[in-house]
Write a protein that holds these residues in place. Structure first.
Motif, PDB file in Angstrom:
ATOM      1  N   MET A 106       0.821  -1.198   0.000  1.00 31.17           N
ATOM      2  CA  MET A 106       0.000   0.000   0.000  1.00 31.17           C
ATOM      3  C   MET A 106       0.862   1.259   0.000  1.00 31.17           C
ATOM      4  SD  MET A 106      -2.925  -1.567   0.231  1.00 31.17           S
ATOM      5  CE  MET A 106      -2.125  -2.933  -0.638  1.00 31.17           C
ATOM      6  N   CYS A 107       0.297   2.343  -0.521  1.00 22.65           N
ATOM      7  CA  CYS A 107       0.959   3.650  -0.442  1.00 22.65           C
ATOM      8  C   CYS A 107       0.599   4.383   0.848  1.00 22.65           C
ATOM      9  CB  CYS A 107       0.578   4.498  -1.657  1.00 22.65           C
ATOM     10  SG  CYS A 107       1.486   6.053  -1.801  1.00 22.65           S
ATOM     11  N   HIS A 108      -0.556   4.044   1.435  1.00 22.21           N
ATOM     12  CA  HIS A 108      -1.012   4.716   2.656  1.00 22.21           C
ATOM     13  C   HIS A 108      -1.644   3.719   3.610  1.00 22.21           C
ATOM     14  CE1 HIS A 108      -0.476   8.683   0.861  1.00 22.21           C
ATOM     15  NE2 HIS A 108      -1.159   8.269  -0.191  1.00 22.21           N
ATOM     16  N   ASP A 109      -1.618   4.089   4.888  1.00 25.70           N
ATOM     17  CA  ASP A 109      -2.444   3.386   5.867  1.00 25.70           C
ATOM     18  C   ASP A 109      -2.858   4.387   6.934  1.00 25.70           C
ATOM     19  OD1 ASP A 109      -3.708   1.028   6.926  1.00 25.70           O
ATOM     20  OD2 ASP A 109      -2.270   1.141   8.568  1.00 25.70           O
ATOM     21  N   TYR A 110      -4.169   4.444   7.212  1.00 31.18           N
ATOM     22  CA  TYR A 110      -4.725   5.405   8.159  1.00 31.18           C
ATOM     23  C   TYR A 110      -5.177   4.750   9.462  1.00 31.18           C
ATOM     24  CZ  TYR A 110      -4.562   8.173   3.917  1.00 31.18           C
ATOM     25  OH  TYR A 110      -4.134   8.803   2.768  1.00 31.18           O
ATOM     26  N   GLN A 111      -4.849   3.487   9.649  1.00 31.41           N
ATOM     27  CA  GLN A 111      -5.043   2.765  10.909  1.00 31.41           C
ATOM     28  C   GLN A 111      -6.473   2.894  11.456  1.00 31.41           C
ATOM     29  OE1 GLN A 111      -1.163   4.730  12.379  1.00 31.41           O
ATOM     30  NE2 GLN A 111      -1.225   2.792  13.497  1.00 31.41           N
ATOM     31  N   PRO A 112      -7.475   2.437  10.698  1.00 28.40           N
ATOM     32  CA  PRO A 112      -8.866   2.528  11.178  1.00 28.40           C
ATOM     33  C   PRO A 112      -9.054   1.782  12.493  1.00 28.40           C
ATOM     34  CG  PRO A 112      -8.689   1.046   9.285  1.00 28.40           C
ATOM     35  CD  PRO A 112      -7.384   1.754   9.395  1.00 28.40           C
ATOM     36  N   ASN A 113      -9.877   2.396  13.338  1.00 21.78           N
ATOM     37  CA  ASN A 113     -10.188   1.829  14.668  1.00 21.78           C
ATOM     38  C   ASN A 113      -8.945   1.656  15.532  1.00 21.78           C
ATOM     39  OD1 ASN A 113     -13.004   1.553  14.031  1.00 21.78           O
ATOM     40  ND2 ASN A 113     -12.467  -0.260  12.816  1.00 21.78           N
ATOM     41  N   GLY A 114      -7.892   2.406  15.207  1.00 22.07           N
ATOM     42  CA  GLY A 114      -6.697   2.397  16.034  1.00 22.07           C
ATOM     43  C   GLY A 114      -5.844   1.150  15.925  1.00 22.07           C
ATOM     44  N   ARG A 115      -6.059   0.344  14.878  1.00 21.97           N
ATOM     45  CA  ARG A 115      -5.257  -0.877  14.767  1.00 21.97           C
ATOM     46  C   ARG A 115      -3.802  -0.523  14.453  1.00 21.97           C
ATOM     47  NH1 ARG A 115      -3.818  -0.827   9.723  1.00 21.97           N
ATOM     48  NH2 ARG A 115      -5.259  -0.852   7.959  1.00 21.97           N
ATOM     49  N   GLU A 116      -2.928  -1.522  14.532  1.00 17.26           N
ATOM     50  CA  GLU A 116      -1.515  -1.309  14.251  1.00 17.26           C
ATOM     51  C   GLU A 116      -1.312  -0.969  12.770  1.00 17.26           C
ATOM     52  OE1 GLU A 116       0.958  -4.514  15.500  1.00 17.26           O
ATOM     53  OE2 GLU A 116       0.411  -4.348  17.615  1.00 17.26           O
ATOM     54  N   LEU A 117      -0.237  -0.257  12.501  1.00 13.95           N
ATOM     55  CA  LEU A 117       0.117   0.123  11.136  1.00 13.95           C
ATOM     56  C   LEU A 117       0.301  -1.125  10.278  1.00 13.95           C
ATOM     57  CD1 LEU A 117       0.775   2.863   9.722  1.00 13.95           C
ATOM     58  CD2 LEU A 117       3.195   2.370  10.167  1.00 13.95           C
ATOM     59  N   ALA A 118      -0.185  -1.066   9.025  1.00 16.25           N
ATOM     60  CA  ALA A 118      -0.080  -2.207   8.121  1.00 16.25           C
ATOM     61  C   ALA A 118       0.131  -1.697   6.703  1.00 16.25           C
ATOM     62  CB  ALA A 118      -1.323  -3.074   8.191  1.00 16.25           C
ATOM     63  N   PHE A 119       0.895  -2.458   5.918  1.00 18.73           N
ATOM     64  CA  PHE A 119       1.169  -2.008   4.550  1.00 18.73           C
ATOM     65  C   PHE A 119       1.189  -3.145   3.529  1.00 18.73           C
ATOM     66  CE2 PHE A 119       5.262  -2.711   6.635  1.00 18.73           C
ATOM     67  CZ  PHE A 119       5.905  -3.565   5.753  1.00 18.73           C
ATOM     68  N   GLU A 120       1.085  -4.382   3.963  1.00 22.72           N
ATOM     69  CA  GLU A 120       1.185  -5.511   3.039  1.00 22.72           C
ATOM     70  C   GLU A 120      -0.020  -6.434   3.184  1.00 22.72           C
ATOM     71  OE1 GLU A 120       4.070  -9.373   2.049  1.00 22.72           O
ATOM     72  OE2 GLU A 120       4.802  -7.771   3.346  1.00 22.72           O
ATOM     73  N   THR A 121      -0.557  -6.868   2.048  1.00 21.39           N
ATOM     74  CA  THR A 121      -1.641  -7.832   2.026  1.00 21.39           C
ATOM     75  C   THR A 121      -1.486  -8.677   0.757  1.00 21.39           C
ATOM     76  OG1 THR A 121      -4.053  -8.073   2.119  1.00 21.39           O
ATOM     77  CG2 THR A 121      -3.215  -6.157   0.937  1.00 21.39           C
ATOM     78  N   THR A 122      -2.527  -9.373   0.334  1.00 22.00           N
ATOM     79  CA  THR A 122      -2.461 -10.213  -0.858  1.00 22.00           C
ATOM     80  C   THR A 122      -3.721 -10.021  -1.699  1.00 22.00           C
ATOM     81  OG1 THR A 122      -3.546 -12.106   0.184  1.00 22.00           O
ATOM     82  CG2 THR A 122      -1.122 -11.988   0.360  1.00 22.00           C
ATOM     83  N   ILE A 123      -3.661 -10.483  -2.938  1.00 22.49           N
ATOM     84  CA  ILE A 123      -4.847 -10.482  -3.793  1.00 22.49           C
ATOM     85  C   ILE A 123      -5.974 -11.269  -3.122  1.00 22.49           C
ATOM     86  CG2 ILE A 123      -5.795 -11.275  -5.991  1.00 22.49           C
ATOM     87  CD1 ILE A 123      -3.927  -8.962  -6.414  1.00 22.49           C
ATOM     88  N   GLU A 124      -5.651 -12.431  -2.614  1.00 22.11           N
ATOM     89  CA  GLU A 124      -6.659 -13.289  -1.992  1.00 22.11           C
ATOM     90  C   GLU A 124      -7.353 -12.580  -0.835  1.00 22.11           C
ATOM     91  OE1 GLU A 124      -6.941 -17.940  -0.624  1.00 22.11           O
ATOM     92  OE2 GLU A 124      -5.095 -16.834  -0.157  1.00 22.11           O
TER      93      GLU A 124
END
Length: 290
Positions: A202-220
């Motif tokens: 991802m280019c951005h992450d706004y941490q909805p609901n205060g979750r930890e920062l995240a930037f990687e996921t998958t197509i699935e």
């Protein structure tokens, strides 16, 4: 081939930049760099870019490309500064030309502002292939957020810019000039046609609901869980959802400086006779009656 990916987060703009390395050599590319800019002070700083430079130098990397996924409206690109310090060619979609024409009008740029993409070193054709060392890259054209959006598919990884966010955050807005929700839907279907195990960055992450920062996921994971465009949603449903949400959004706080600088490949407008660089603020609704 599986590229080595290092992430760098700018908290002010919630932006991720990446260094993507060929595992068989020192060759790398830098994606979506950030220039630190205070709008209220009119001041540029280089902390975010310097973290990337330090990483490149400490690991003896050879920067071949400075890749942009699109013309960002929420941060300024540090590509020219990085090019001066560590090299690399600045690259973007050939559709930057339409963005330059649009915002050249918005900011009433004179004839000295070239609207042919010549500020960039490389203008990618749609789905053009390129190399980072021995790594294969594809500049997949994925418009919708802007006309010049690219998803950089590099080995088993794809760098989606603003087209997708983490599954709990959905998708890009489409209310900027040249944006189109129906086009965005189609572009995301193209991304979803990649192998299910493809890593998405991802280019951005706004941490909805205060979750930890995240930037990687998958197509699935995106197909199963994206709150805007999971696999079962139709084009019409997505367009209605996306346009309704866009109507509630404020403009990014750095949109005016970002567009003026990024449409120039990260360069500021030329200095004026006093040696100072200026950025414009278009004003509307002014009552000129006296």
């Amino acid at each position: 081939m599986r590229p080595e990916v290092s992430s760098f987060f700018d908290s002010d703009s919630s932006t991720f930049s990446y260094v993507v390395k060929d595992p068989t050599s020192s060759a790398c590319a830098i994606i979506d760099s950030v220039l630190d800019f205070s709008f209220t002070k009119g001041e540029v700083q280089y902390q975010s870019a310097n973290r990337i430079i330090e990483h490149v130098q400490n690991n003896n990397l050879n920067v071949e490309l400075l890749l942009e996924t699109h013309i960002h409206a929420d941060h300024l690109s540090a590509a020219p500064y990085l090019q001066e310090k560590v090299g690399g060619k600045i690259a973007i979609s050939k559709h930057i030309v339409s963005v330059q024409k649009e915002f050249g009008k918005v900011f009433n740029e004179g004839t000295e502002f070239e609207r042919n993409g010549s500020q960039f070193d490389i203008l990618f054709d749609e789905d053009q292939q390129y190399k980072i060392g021995k790594l294969n890259g594809i500049a997949m054209h994925t418009p919708g957020h802007t006309p010049a959006c690219i998803t950089h598919v590099i080995g088993d990884a794809a760098f989606v810019g603003d087209t997708l966010f983490m599954p709990d955050s959905g998708t890009a807005r489409t209310d900027f000039p040249g944006g189109d929700a129906s086009e965005l839907y189609q572009s995301i279907q193209r991304i979803f046609s990649l192998p299910a195990e493809t890593r998405l960055f991802m280019c951005h992450d706004y941490q909805p609901n205060g979750r930890e920062l995240a930037f990687e996921t998958t197509i699935e994971a995106q197909q199963a869980n994206n709150i805007h465009i999971k696999k079962s949603i139709s084009r019409d449903e997505f367009v209605a959802l996306r346009e309704a949400r866009d109507n509630t959004l404020d403009m990014p706080k750095l949109i005016l400086p970002s567009l003026q600088v990024n449409m120039r490949a990260g360069y500021f407008p030329d200095s004026e006779t006093n040696g100072v660089h200026y950025l414009k603020v278009p004003v509307s609704g002014l009552n000129t009656n006296r």
